[in-house]
Design a protein around this motif. Sequence first.
Motif, PDB file in Angstrom:
ATOM      1  N   TYR A   1       0.826  -1.212   0.000  1.00 41.51           N
ATOM      2  CA  TYR A   1       0.000   0.000   0.000  1.00 41.51           C
ATOM      3  C   TYR A   1       0.858   1.259   0.000  1.00 41.51           C
ATOM      4  O   TYR A   1       0.556   2.230  -0.702  1.00 41.51           O
ATOM      5  CB  TYR A   1      -0.939  -0.007   1.210  1.00 41.51           C
ATOM      6  CG  TYR A   1      -2.020   1.050   1.137  1.00 41.51           C
ATOM      7  CD1 TYR A   1      -2.661   1.346  -0.056  1.00 41.51           C
ATOM      8  CD2 TYR A   1      -2.410   1.747   2.277  1.00 41.51           C
ATOM      9  CE1 TYR A   1      -3.654   2.309  -0.121  1.00 41.51           C
ATOM     10  CE2 TYR A   1      -3.406   2.714   2.226  1.00 41.51           C
ATOM     11  CZ  TYR A   1      -4.016   2.988   1.019  1.00 41.51           C
ATOM     12  OH  TYR A   1      -4.995   3.946   0.957  1.00 41.51           O
ATOM     13  N   LEU A   2       1.949   1.249   0.768  1.00 35.89           N
ATOM     14  CA  LEU A   2       2.854   2.395   0.766  1.00 35.89           C
ATOM     15  C   LEU A   2       3.493   2.558  -0.610  1.00 35.89           C
ATOM     16  O   LEU A   2       3.713   3.685  -1.079  1.00 35.89           O
ATOM     17  CB  LEU A   2       3.932   2.218   1.840  1.00 35.89           C
ATOM     18  CG  LEU A   2       4.937   3.368   2.009  1.00 35.89           C
ATOM     19  CD1 LEU A   2       4.216   4.681   2.300  1.00 35.89           C
ATOM     20  CD2 LEU A   2       5.934   3.056   3.119  1.00 35.89           C
TER      21      LEU A   2
ATOM     22  N   THR B   1       7.029   9.680   9.114  1.00 34.71           N
ATOM     23  CA  THR B   1       8.126  10.542   9.552  1.00 34.71           C
ATOM     24  C   THR B   1       9.500   9.964   9.226  1.00 34.71           C
ATOM     25  O   THR B   1      10.400  10.688   8.795  1.00 34.71           O
ATOM     26  CB  THR B   1       8.012  10.795  11.067  1.00 34.71           C
ATOM     27  OG1 THR B   1       6.753  11.429  11.331  1.00 34.71           O
ATOM     28  CG2 THR B   1       9.136  11.686  11.556  1.00 34.71           C
ATOM     29  N   VAL B   2       9.679   8.659   9.421  1.00 31.46           N
ATOM     30  CA  VAL B   2      11.005   8.055   9.252  1.00 31.46           C
ATOM     31  C   VAL B   2      11.488   8.078   7.806  1.00 31.46           C
ATOM     32  O   VAL B   2      12.685   7.911   7.547  1.00 31.46           O
ATOM     33  CB  VAL B   2      11.017   6.601   9.782  1.00 31.46           C
ATOM     34  CG1 VAL B   2      10.860   6.575  11.284  1.00 31.46           C
ATOM     35  CG2 VAL B   2       9.936   5.760   9.100  1.00 31.46           C
ATOM     36  N   VAL B   3      10.576   8.282   6.851  1.00 30.65           N
ATOM     37  CA  VAL B   3      10.985   8.357   5.439  1.00 30.65           C
ATOM     38  C   VAL B   3      10.361   9.565   4.747  1.00 30.65           C
ATOM     39  O   VAL B   3      10.285   9.613   3.520  1.00 30.65           O
ATOM     40  CB  VAL B   3      10.602   7.066   4.668  1.00 30.65           C
ATOM     41  CG1 VAL B   3      11.489   5.911   5.055  1.00 30.65           C
ATOM     42  CG2 VAL B   3       9.133   6.723   4.866  1.00 30.65           C
ATOM     43  N   ARG B   4       9.933  10.555   5.532  1.00 31.07           N
ATOM     44  CA  ARG B   4       9.242  11.705   4.926  1.00 31.07           C
ATOM     45  C   ARG B   4      10.170  12.486   3.997  1.00 31.07           C
ATOM     46  O   ARG B   4       9.792  12.844   2.878  1.00 31.07           O
ATOM     47  CB  ARG B   4       8.678  12.618   6.016  1.00 31.07           C
ATOM     48  CG  ARG B   4       7.855  13.785   5.455  1.00 31.07           C
ATOM     49  CD  ARG B   4       7.023  14.454   6.530  1.00 31.07           C
ATOM     50  NE  ARG B   4       6.001  13.547   7.023  1.00 31.07           N
ATOM     51  CZ  ARG B   4       5.807  13.274   8.315  1.00 31.07           C
ATOM     52  NH1 ARG B   4       6.576  13.836   9.230  1.00 31.07           N
ATOM     53  NH2 ARG B   4       4.859  12.446   8.682  1.00 31.07           N
TER      54      ARG B   4
ATOM     55  N   GLU C   1      -7.025  10.440   1.887  1.00 32.05           N
ATOM     56  CA  GLU C   1      -7.119  11.817   2.371  1.00 32.05           C
ATOM     57  C   GLU C   1      -6.265  11.971   3.626  1.00 32.05           C
ATOM     58  O   GLU C   1      -6.187  11.060   4.455  1.00 32.05           O
ATOM     59  CB  GLU C   1      -8.580  12.160   2.676  1.00 32.05           C
ATOM     60  CG  GLU C   1      -8.804  13.558   3.232  1.00 32.05           C
ATOM     61  CD  GLU C   1      -8.303  14.632   2.291  1.00 32.05           C
ATOM     62  OE1 GLU C   1      -7.275  15.254   2.622  1.00 32.05           O
ATOM     63  OE2 GLU C   1      -8.921  14.834   1.232  1.00 32.05           O
ATOM     64  N   THR C   2      -5.605  13.133   3.769  1.00 29.89           N
ATOM     65  CA  THR C   2      -4.758  13.371   4.944  1.00 29.89           C
ATOM     66  C   THR C   2      -5.258  14.520   5.810  1.00 29.89           C
ATOM     67  O   THR C   2      -4.740  14.723   6.911  1.00 29.89           O
ATOM     68  CB  THR C   2      -3.312  13.690   4.508  1.00 29.89           C
ATOM     69  OG1 THR C   2      -3.317  14.869   3.685  1.00 29.89           O
ATOM     70  CG2 THR C   2      -2.707  12.535   3.737  1.00 29.89           C
ATOM     71  N   ARG C   3      -6.242  15.269   5.341  1.00 33.15           N
ATOM     72  CA  ARG C   3      -6.738  16.401   6.128  1.00 33.15           C
ATOM     73  C   ARG C   3      -7.328  15.911   7.449  1.00 33.15           C
ATOM     74  O   ARG C   3      -8.186  15.036   7.484  1.00 33.15           O
ATOM     75  CB  ARG C   3      -7.812  17.161   5.351  1.00 33.15           C
ATOM     76  CG  ARG C   3      -8.341  18.389   6.086  1.00 33.15           C
ATOM     77  CD  ARG C   3      -9.524  19.002   5.381  1.00 33.15           C
ATOM     78  NE  ARG C   3     -10.639  18.066   5.274  1.00 33.15           N
ATOM     79  CZ  ARG C   3     -11.882  18.424   4.954  1.00 33.15           C
ATOM     80  NH1 ARG C   3     -12.165  19.680   4.696  1.00 33.15           N
ATOM     81  NH2 ARG C   3     -12.837  17.513   4.867  1.00 33.15           N
ATOM     82  N   GLY C   4      -6.858  16.483   8.551  1.00 35.06           N
ATOM     83  CA  GLY C   4      -7.376  16.133   9.863  1.00 35.06           C
ATOM     84  C   GLY C   4      -6.883  14.817  10.410  1.00 35.06           C
ATOM     85  O   GLY C   4      -7.303  14.397  11.491  1.00 35.06           O
ATOM     86  N   MET C   5      -5.996  14.143   9.686  1.00 37.86           N
ATOM     87  CA  MET C   5      -5.485  12.852  10.134  1.00 37.86           C
ATOM     88  C   MET C   5      -4.192  13.032  10.931  1.00 37.86           C
ATOM     89  O   MET C   5      -3.400  13.925  10.628  1.00 37.86           O
ATOM     90  CB  MET C   5      -5.188  11.947   8.929  1.00 37.86           C
ATOM     91  CG  MET C   5      -6.397  11.591   8.095  1.00 37.86           C
ATOM     92  SD  MET C   5      -7.466  10.443   8.962  1.00 37.86           S
ATOM     93  CE  MET C   5      -8.596   9.994   7.640  1.00 37.86           C
ATOM     94  N   PRO C   6      -3.950  12.182  11.936  1.00 37.73           N
ATOM     95  CA  PRO C   6      -2.644  12.196  12.609  1.00 37.73           C
ATOM     96  C   PRO C   6      -1.576  11.725  11.631  1.00 37.73           C
ATOM     97  O   PRO C   6      -1.787  10.766  10.882  1.00 37.73           O
ATOM     98  CB  PRO C   6      -2.823  11.207  13.763  1.00 37.73           C
ATOM     99  CG  PRO C   6      -3.944  10.320  13.335  1.00 37.73           C
ATOM    100  CD  PRO C   6      -4.858  11.167  12.504  1.00 37.73           C
ATOM    101  N   LEU C   7      -0.449  12.418  11.603  1.00 35.84           N
ATOM    102  CA  LEU C   7       0.593  12.067  10.650  1.00 35.84           C
ATOM    103  C   LEU C   7       1.187  10.701  10.983  1.00 35.84           C
ATOM    104  O   LEU C   7       1.433  10.388  12.148  1.00 35.84           O
ATOM    105  CB  LEU C   7       1.704  13.125  10.662  1.00 35.84           C
ATOM    106  CG  LEU C   7       1.310  14.529  10.203  1.00 35.84           C
ATOM    107  CD1 LEU C   7       2.530  15.442  10.233  1.00 35.84           C
ATOM    108  CD2 LEU C   7       0.703  14.509   8.815  1.00 35.84           C
ATOM    109  N   PRO C   8       1.442   9.868   9.976  1.00 32.45           N
ATOM    110  CA  PRO C   8       2.076   8.565  10.232  1.00 32.45           C
ATOM    111  C   PRO C   8       3.514   8.762  10.697  1.00 32.45           C
ATOM    112  O   PRO C   8       4.215   9.645  10.201  1.00 32.45           O
ATOM    113  CB  PRO C   8       2.014   7.874   8.867  1.00 32.45           C
ATOM    114  CG  PRO C   8       1.944   8.988   7.871  1.00 32.45           C
ATOM    115  CD  PRO C   8       1.180  10.086   8.540  1.00 32.45           C
TER     116      PRO C   8
ATOM    117  N   PHE D   1      -1.800   3.610   7.024  1.00 30.51           N
ATOM    118  CA  PHE D   1      -2.374   4.954   6.978  1.00 30.51           C
ATOM    119  C   PHE D   1      -3.359   5.090   5.816  1.00 30.51           C
ATOM    120  O   PHE D   1      -3.040   4.818   4.671  1.00 30.51           O
ATOM    121  CB  PHE D   1      -1.254   5.987   6.816  1.00 30.51           C
ATOM    122  CG  PHE D   1      -1.731   7.417   6.784  1.00 30.51           C
ATOM    123  CD1 PHE D   1      -2.213   8.023   7.917  1.00 30.51           C
ATOM    124  CD2 PHE D   1      -1.702   8.141   5.599  1.00 30.51           C
ATOM    125  CE1 PHE D   1      -2.641   9.340   7.891  1.00 30.51           C
ATOM    126  CE2 PHE D   1      -2.130   9.454   5.552  1.00 30.51           C
ATOM    127  CZ  PHE D   1      -2.603  10.055   6.703  1.00 30.51           C
ATOM    128  N   GLY D   2      -4.577   5.510   6.145  1.00 30.95           N
ATOM    129  CA  GLY D   2      -5.579   5.738   5.113  1.00 30.95           C
ATOM    130  C   GLY D   2      -6.558   4.612   4.926  1.00 30.95           C
ATOM    131  O   GLY D   2      -7.534   4.750   4.181  1.00 30.95           O
TER     132      GLY D   2
END
Length: 509
Positions: A312-313, A429-432, A484-491, A500-501
């Motif tokens: 999925y990623l 975060t670890v691969v952002r 969608e990422t709006r309002g979601m906690p960042l992975p 995520f998602g």
Amino acid sequence: MVDRPDGKKTKERTPKEEKLYPVEKTADPIISQIGDFRRYQLFFCALIFLSKFGTGWHTLGHIFLAAPTELSCGTENVTDACSDECNDLVFDTSVFHSTIITEWNLTCKNKSLASLSQSIVMLGVMFGSMLFGMIADRFGRRPAFLGCCYMQLITGLVVCVSPTYWFYCIARFLVAFATGGTMTTSFVLIMEIIGPKKRELVAVLYQIPFNIGHASLAVFAYFIRTWRWFQFSITIFSVVFIVYLCLVPESPRWLFTTGRVDESIQILEKIAKHNRAPRENIRPEIEAGYRALSARQPAKKGNLLDLFKTPYLRVKTICMANNWLVVCMVYYGTAQYISKLGGDIFLNNLIAAGLGIPGTCLCVVLTKWLGRKITLMLSNSISAVGLILLVFLSESSMWVQVACATLGLFGASITFPNVYLYGGELFPTVVRSNGVGLCSMVGRIGSITAPLICDLANIKPWITPLVFGIFSVLAVIGTIFIPETRGMPLPETLEDGETFGRKQKPQQN
């Protein structure tokens, strides 16, 4: 009361007390000292935004440096200027007194060299953003930012005196190399002193100076019809960057995370003073924050390959990278294509580029109310509609063609700031940094190929908008698979990135 020399008493004057405004304490030790977005951050953003004008000028200056020029043959009884029998090429200098096309005869068999020079520029932007990004991480944001600003000034002036075509290409590559660095380092400098409440807004508005720079090219070119002086005019503005030596400090966040705590505290105290924030607790709180940072167990670091290890990623990475490819290809390609449609080249480009400003502002509203995903699908659809309409209307009047191309460019102007925002929220975060860096590199591939796709119009005028339109449709389809990422906690972790998602729901404010 105090005694005066004449024996009279007068009221003692006391220094006027400075009114301070408390700062909301958050988990972020830097923002907890200076505030989310106050006077200093506003001033700093305006200051750094000046550098974005140059990015628009130097990446899109090719539109007028290599402006289309009518060619005819001065040899008697020869009508084909590109035939071997033509010994006297005559350029129409009624609009532009000189361009790189007239300077080095980039016509006929050498016609593709004009577009090649722009592809070389985009190649420079790609390498510059990568290298200066690494320099900024290793040696600091300030030296990297100042270095690319002054390199842009020096190499831009060198372009003005280019004696040959290939010298011009090398010099333009170096300008673009510096411009790519400016894009990367200026964005990081701003984001690192702004709190999360305004970070989204500033990240989108950051594109507006670029839009203004793009639009103002038509004004420069209208009054300056010689390519060397035109290049000089868009370069000499960089002299104002001298003020950055005094006004742009090192990022206090970078100093904090690299262990230079005292320097970070000194800068934070100055910023807090400008923001009228309390300063007495800055040192103990920053020192405590650094001790807590040092005591943490280092998290497992990711790498580029981790983006493709889980299904999925992997899908999300490919689809987001495709959006970057398309928006860079469509934006830079359509901007160049408009100049080839005939009519008033100055007015056409001014209107088309000027619409990028409301497009960027509209992105702020749409991403807030519709979300990142729907906005991205909508903006790519706008580009697709405008460009595919142009395919069927390629024989229509010039104004109809310009209107269709402008619609395609308008859609891309909404997409551009959104992919920056969306990409930053999508990857864990670890691969952002790896994820956004990969997308940016793929996007540069799109901008490198854009001038070459524009040259396909020499075969059939409708081929270029057809290619751009098809890619825009593919971007719409690919966005379906991005959550969608709006309002979601960042992975945070790779596991978060894979899940995520799928099942998460927006946080309630």
